[in-house]
Scaffold this motif. Structure first.
Motif, PDB file in Angstrom:
ATOM      1  N   CYS A 265     -17.914 -41.293  16.223  1.00 22.94           N
ATOM      2  CA  CYS A 265     -16.604 -40.653  16.068  1.00 22.94           C
ATOM      3  C   CYS A 265     -15.495 -41.666  15.774  1.00 22.94           C
ATOM      4  O   CYS A 265     -14.764 -41.511  14.787  1.00 22.94           O
ATOM      5  CB  CYS A 265     -16.291 -39.815  17.307  1.00 22.94           C
ATOM      6  SG  CYS A 265     -14.678 -39.004  17.240  1.00 22.94           S
ATOM      7  N   PRO A 266     -15.320 -42.725  16.576  1.00 21.95           N
ATOM      8  CA  PRO A 266     -14.297 -43.719  16.225  1.00 21.95           C
ATOM      9  C   PRO A 266     -14.547 -44.376  14.866  1.00 21.95           C
ATOM     10  O   PRO A 266     -13.603 -44.674  14.133  1.00 21.95           O
ATOM     11  CB  PRO A 266     -14.403 -44.747  17.354  1.00 21.95           C
ATOM     12  CG  PRO A 266     -15.024 -44.028  18.484  1.00 21.95           C
ATOM     13  CD  PRO A 266     -15.962 -43.045  17.865  1.00 21.95           C
ATOM     14  N   ALA A 267     -15.826 -44.574  14.532  1.00 24.20           N
ATOM     15  CA  ALA A 267     -16.142 -45.191  13.242  1.00 24.20           C
ATOM     16  C   ALA A 267     -15.698 -44.291  12.097  1.00 24.20           C
ATOM     17  O   ALA A 267     -15.103 -44.764  11.117  1.00 24.20           O
ATOM     18  CB  ALA A 267     -17.636 -45.484  13.144  1.00 24.20           C
TER      19      ALA A 267
ATOM     20  N   VAL B 204     -22.615 -34.914  16.015  1.00 17.58           N
ATOM     21  CA  VAL B 204     -23.902 -34.233  16.103  1.00 17.58           C
ATOM     22  C   VAL B 204     -24.942 -35.326  16.250  1.00 17.58           C
ATOM     23  O   VAL B 204     -24.733 -36.476  15.842  1.00 17.58           O
ATOM     24  CB  VAL B 204     -24.195 -33.356  14.868  1.00 17.58           C
ATOM     25  CG1 VAL B 204     -23.274 -32.160  14.816  1.00 17.58           C
ATOM     26  CG2 VAL B 204     -24.077 -34.165  13.578  1.00 17.58           C
ATOM     27  N   SER B 205     -26.067 -34.997  16.840  1.00 18.18           N
ATOM     28  CA  SER B 205     -27.067 -36.041  17.086  1.00 18.18           C
ATOM     29  C   SER B 205     -28.472 -35.503  16.905  1.00 18.18           C
ATOM     30  O   SER B 205     -28.743 -34.306  17.060  1.00 18.18           O
ATOM     31  CB  SER B 205     -26.909 -36.603  18.497  1.00 18.18           C
ATOM     32  OG  SER B 205     -27.029 -35.577  19.464  1.00 18.18           O
ATOM     33  N   SER B 206     -29.371 -36.430  16.562  1.00 15.09           N
ATOM     34  CA  SER B 206     -30.783 -36.093  16.392  1.00 15.09           C
ATOM     35  C   SER B 206     -31.568 -37.380  16.206  1.00 15.09           C
ATOM     36  O   SER B 206     -31.100 -38.312  15.540  1.00 15.09           O
ATOM     37  CB  SER B 206     -30.978 -35.180  15.172  1.00 15.09           C
ATOM     38  OG  SER B 206     -32.346 -34.900  14.957  1.00 15.09           O
ATOM     39  N   SER B 207     -32.744 -37.447  16.824  1.00 18.51           N
ATOM     40  CA  SER B 207     -33.701 -38.552  16.603  1.00 18.51           C
ATOM     41  C   SER B 207     -33.085 -39.925  16.809  1.00 18.51           C
ATOM     42  O   SER B 207     -33.331 -40.861  16.051  1.00 18.51           O
ATOM     43  CB  SER B 207     -34.300 -38.453  15.195  1.00 18.51           C
ATOM     44  OG  SER B 207     -34.900 -37.202  14.969  1.00 18.51           O
ATOM     45  N   GLY B 208     -32.241 -40.043  17.847  1.00 15.50           N
ATOM     46  CA  GLY B 208     -31.641 -41.338  18.155  1.00 15.50           C
ATOM     47  C   GLY B 208     -30.453 -41.698  17.288  1.00 15.50           C
ATOM     48  O   GLY B 208     -29.976 -42.842  17.316  1.00 15.50           O
ATOM     49  N   LEU B 209     -29.961 -40.742  16.495  1.00 16.87           N
ATOM     50  CA  LEU B 209     -28.836 -40.968  15.599  1.00 16.87           C
ATOM     51  C   LEU B 209     -27.672 -40.061  15.961  1.00 16.87           C
ATOM     52  O   LEU B 209     -27.865 -38.925  16.421  1.00 16.87           O
ATOM     53  CB  LEU B 209     -29.248 -40.677  14.153  1.00 16.87           C
ATOM     54  CG  LEU B 209     -30.293 -41.619  13.556  1.00 16.87           C
ATOM     55  CD1 LEU B 209     -31.137 -40.898  12.516  1.00 16.87           C
ATOM     56  CD2 LEU B 209     -29.606 -42.830  12.935  1.00 16.87           C
ATOM     57  N   THR B 210     -26.457 -40.542  15.766  1.00 22.84           N
ATOM     58  CA  THR B 210     -25.269 -39.705  15.924  1.00 22.84           C
ATOM     59  C   THR B 210     -24.463 -39.756  14.637  1.00 22.84           C
ATOM     60  O   THR B 210     -24.427 -40.778  13.941  1.00 22.84           O
ATOM     61  CB  THR B 210     -24.388 -40.171  17.099  1.00 22.84           C
ATOM     62  OG1 THR B 210     -24.021 -41.538  16.900  1.00 22.84           O
ATOM     63  CG2 THR B 210     -25.131 -40.027  18.422  1.00 22.84           C
ATOM     64  N   LEU B 211     -23.818 -38.639  14.327  1.00 27.88           N
ATOM     65  CA  LEU B 211     -23.076 -38.517  13.076  1.00 27.88           C
ATOM     66  C   LEU B 211     -21.756 -37.817  13.325  1.00 27.88           C
ATOM     67  O   LEU B 211     -21.687 -36.808  14.024  1.00 27.88           O
ATOM     68  CB  LEU B 211     -23.892 -37.707  12.056  1.00 27.88           C
ATOM     69  CG  LEU B 211     -23.196 -37.375  10.740  1.00 27.88           C
ATOM     70  CD1 LEU B 211     -23.047 -38.626   9.884  1.00 27.88           C
ATOM     71  CD2 LEU B 211     -23.974 -36.293   9.984  1.00 27.88           C
ATOM     72  N   SER B 212     -20.695 -38.362  12.761  1.00 25.96           N
ATOM     73  CA  SER B 212     -19.377 -37.744  12.773  1.00 25.96           C
ATOM     74  C   SER B 212     -18.844 -37.728  11.339  1.00 25.96           C
ATOM     75  O   SER B 212     -19.229 -38.574  10.513  1.00 25.96           O
ATOM     76  CB  SER B 212     -18.407 -38.511  13.677  1.00 25.96           C
ATOM     77  OG  SER B 212     -18.911 -38.593  14.986  1.00 25.96           O
TER      78      SER B 212
ATOM     79  N   SER C  94     -12.459 -49.124  19.635  1.00 27.82           N
ATOM     80  CA  SER C  94     -11.884 -48.591  20.874  1.00 27.82           C
ATOM     81  C   SER C  94     -10.455 -48.086  20.671  1.00 27.82           C
ATOM     82  O   SER C  94      -9.964 -47.260  21.454  1.00 27.82           O
ATOM     83  CB  SER C  94     -11.911 -49.649  21.979  1.00 27.82           C
ATOM     84  OG  SER C  94     -11.071 -50.740  21.650  1.00 27.82           O
ATOM     85  N   GLU C  95      -9.790 -48.528  19.615  1.00 28.72           N
ATOM     86  CA  GLU C  95      -8.443 -48.044  19.318  1.00 28.72           C
ATOM     87  C   GLU C  95      -8.441 -46.573  18.911  1.00 28.72           C
ATOM     88  O   GLU C  95      -7.407 -45.913  18.965  1.00 28.72           O
ATOM     89  CB  GLU C  95      -7.823 -48.889  18.197  1.00 28.72           C
ATOM     90  CG  GLU C  95      -7.622 -50.354  18.567  1.00 28.72           C
ATOM     91  CD  GLU C  95      -7.180 -51.195  17.382  1.00 28.72           C
ATOM     92  OE1 GLU C  95      -6.936 -50.606  16.302  1.00 28.72           O
ATOM     93  OE2 GLU C  95      -7.080 -52.425  17.533  1.00 28.72           O
ATOM     94  N   LYS C  96      -9.603 -46.066  18.514  1.00 30.00           N
ATOM     95  CA  LYS C  96      -9.720 -44.668  18.086  1.00 30.00           C
ATOM     96  C   LYS C  96     -10.439 -43.794  19.116  1.00 30.00           C
ATOM     97  O   LYS C  96     -10.521 -42.580  18.938  1.00 30.00           O
ATOM     98  CB  LYS C  96     -10.503 -44.597  16.764  1.00 30.00           C
ATOM     99  CG  LYS C  96      -9.911 -45.398  15.614  1.00 30.00           C
ATOM    100  CD  LYS C  96      -8.707 -44.711  15.025  1.00 30.00           C
ATOM    101  CE  LYS C  96      -8.205 -45.423  13.769  1.00 30.00           C
ATOM    102  NZ  LYS C  96      -7.036 -44.754  13.164  1.00 30.00           N
ATOM    103  N   GLU C  97     -10.958 -44.388  20.196  1.00 30.98           N
ATOM    104  CA  GLU C  97     -11.854 -43.641  21.074  1.00 30.98           C
ATOM    105  C   GLU C  97     -11.145 -42.575  21.900  1.00 30.98           C
ATOM    106  O   GLU C  97     -11.801 -41.678  22.430  1.00 30.98           O
ATOM    107  CB  GLU C  97     -12.626 -44.597  21.987  1.00 30.98           C
ATOM    108  CG  GLU C  97     -11.808 -45.312  23.010  1.00 30.98           C
ATOM    109  CD  GLU C  97     -12.640 -46.222  23.897  1.00 30.98           C
ATOM    110  OE1 GLU C  97     -13.870 -46.271  23.712  1.00 30.98           O
ATOM    111  OE2 GLU C  97     -12.058 -46.882  24.768  1.00 30.98           O
ATOM    112  N   ASP C  98      -9.820 -42.627  21.998  1.00 29.97           N
ATOM    113  CA  ASP C  98      -9.121 -41.610  22.783  1.00 29.97           C
ATOM    114  C   ASP C  98      -9.207 -40.234  22.131  1.00 29.97           C
ATOM    115  O   ASP C  98      -8.975 -39.209  22.791  1.00 29.97           O
ATOM    116  CB  ASP C  98      -7.656 -42.001  22.984  1.00 29.97           C
ATOM    117  CG  ASP C  98      -6.903 -42.163  21.671  1.00 29.97           C
ATOM    118  OD1 ASP C  98      -7.532 -42.540  20.674  1.00 29.97           O
ATOM    119  OD2 ASP C  98      -5.682 -41.896  21.655  1.00 29.97           O
TER     120      ASP C  98
END
Length: 311
Positions: free
Chosen positions: A282-284, A297-305, A259-263
């Motif tokens: 994204c924060p990860a 970006v997202s697909s098939s229940g997955l998100t990627l940053s 959450s420290e990166k979510e802004d």
């Protein structure tokens, strides 16, 4: 033969009731990162010859002569760390270290050691050997990189572009997906993945999402340094298997840390209510690199940053 560490090692030989034949040595060779032969160099060479594979994979090997006067670096002097290991071992037993690699005597940083020190992937070992031979001969080597490190080589020529370095059969440091017809590419491992996942996603879908993202952006997947996710997904099979397949580490963080990166990221109140942070990928990703290249970006229940480390 002794191996791996000074404080914890395994002993093989007649004196220890654990003699190893040349036929059985292959298993020993693949088991350890460091191997020390005590005895004649010729014996070590005969054991090693049938099992050598690739300097990127072979362990560091040193030989101590029967009197303990010399420690000789035999195999994987740079990439495997045998040269440093030889010096370290010689100090411990009061022996003379023997290093025979050309760059160590000519007083410059070899191209393979430069790559290792900066966590660069050597894209083509044949071309690396060609550059290394040019450096041993004292020839000019053209070099292009947007990164700060430079090899400590007196005849290095700064190229104005990657194309110039390639034309001169030089060195290009870049994580762009390139097919150099000439010259050597070194790929910096500076890209970090942030991954979010629903339960039960497939590794094939995650792999496809990463590959598609990298193709669209023109990046080489060998530039991936680390994957990052939230702690509640550390055991998600798709993420674990993906990291194991690429041989990259997986790091996880609790929601408060992310959450420290979510802004800097988009997200939703629903996700925040569910896992404690507005978005995961994204924060990860920002836990590994500060330069945000792909927010999500997202697909098939997955998100990627994707993020990039700064110099």
């Amino acid at each position: 033969m002794a191996a791996r560490y000074f404080s914890a090692f395994d002993l093989y030989g007649k004196s220890f009731g654990n003699n190893i034949s040349k036929e059985k040595f292959k298993g020993i060779f693949r088991k350890y990162d460091r191997i020390v032969f005590i005895g004649a160099m010729g014996i070590a060479v005969r054991y090693l010859a049938p099992v050598l594979r690739d300097k990127r994979e072979d362990p560091a090997v040193a030989v101590i002569d029967p009197t303990g006067r010399y420690v000789i670096s035999v195999l994987s002097g740079h990439l495997g760390g045998a040269n440093d290991f030889t010096v370290e071992l010689a100090k411990k037993i009061g022996a003379v270290p023997v290093i025979t690699t050309a760059s160590d005597h000519l007083g410059y940083t070899s191209i393979d050691l430069f790559a290792k020190e900066n966590h660069y992937v050597i894209a083509d070992m044949k071309k690396m050997k060609e550059v290394a031979a040019a450096m041993v001969a004292g020839e000019p080597v053209y070099f292009y990189s947007e990164k700060k490190p430079r090899p400590d080589y007196p005849h290095l020529v700064e190229a104005k572009s990657a194309e110039e370095a390639e034309t001169k059969k030089g060195v290009v440091v870049s994580y762009d997906a390139r097919e150099l017809t000439q010259g050597l590419q070194l790929i910096p491992k500076v890209l970090h993945l942030g991954i979010g996942s629903k339960k039960g996603t497939k590794v094939e879908d995650l792999t496809a999402l990463v590959e598609k993202t990298f193709v669209e952006n023109g990046w080489d997947m060998r530039a991936i340094s680390t994957a990052h996710t939230i702690d509640i997904k550390r055991n998600e099979e798709s993420i674990k298997s993906f990291c194991e397949n690429l041989k990259i580490p997986l790091k996880d963080y609790d929601a408060n840390t992310l959450s420290e990166k979510e802004d800097r990221c988009g997200g939703s109140d629903f996700v925040k209510k569910t896992v404690g942070v507005k978005s995961v990928s994204c924060p990860a990703a920002l836990m590994g690199g500060d330069n945000l290249l792909v927010e999500k970006v997202s697909s098939s229940g997955l998100t990627l940053s994707v993020t990039e480390e700064k110099d």
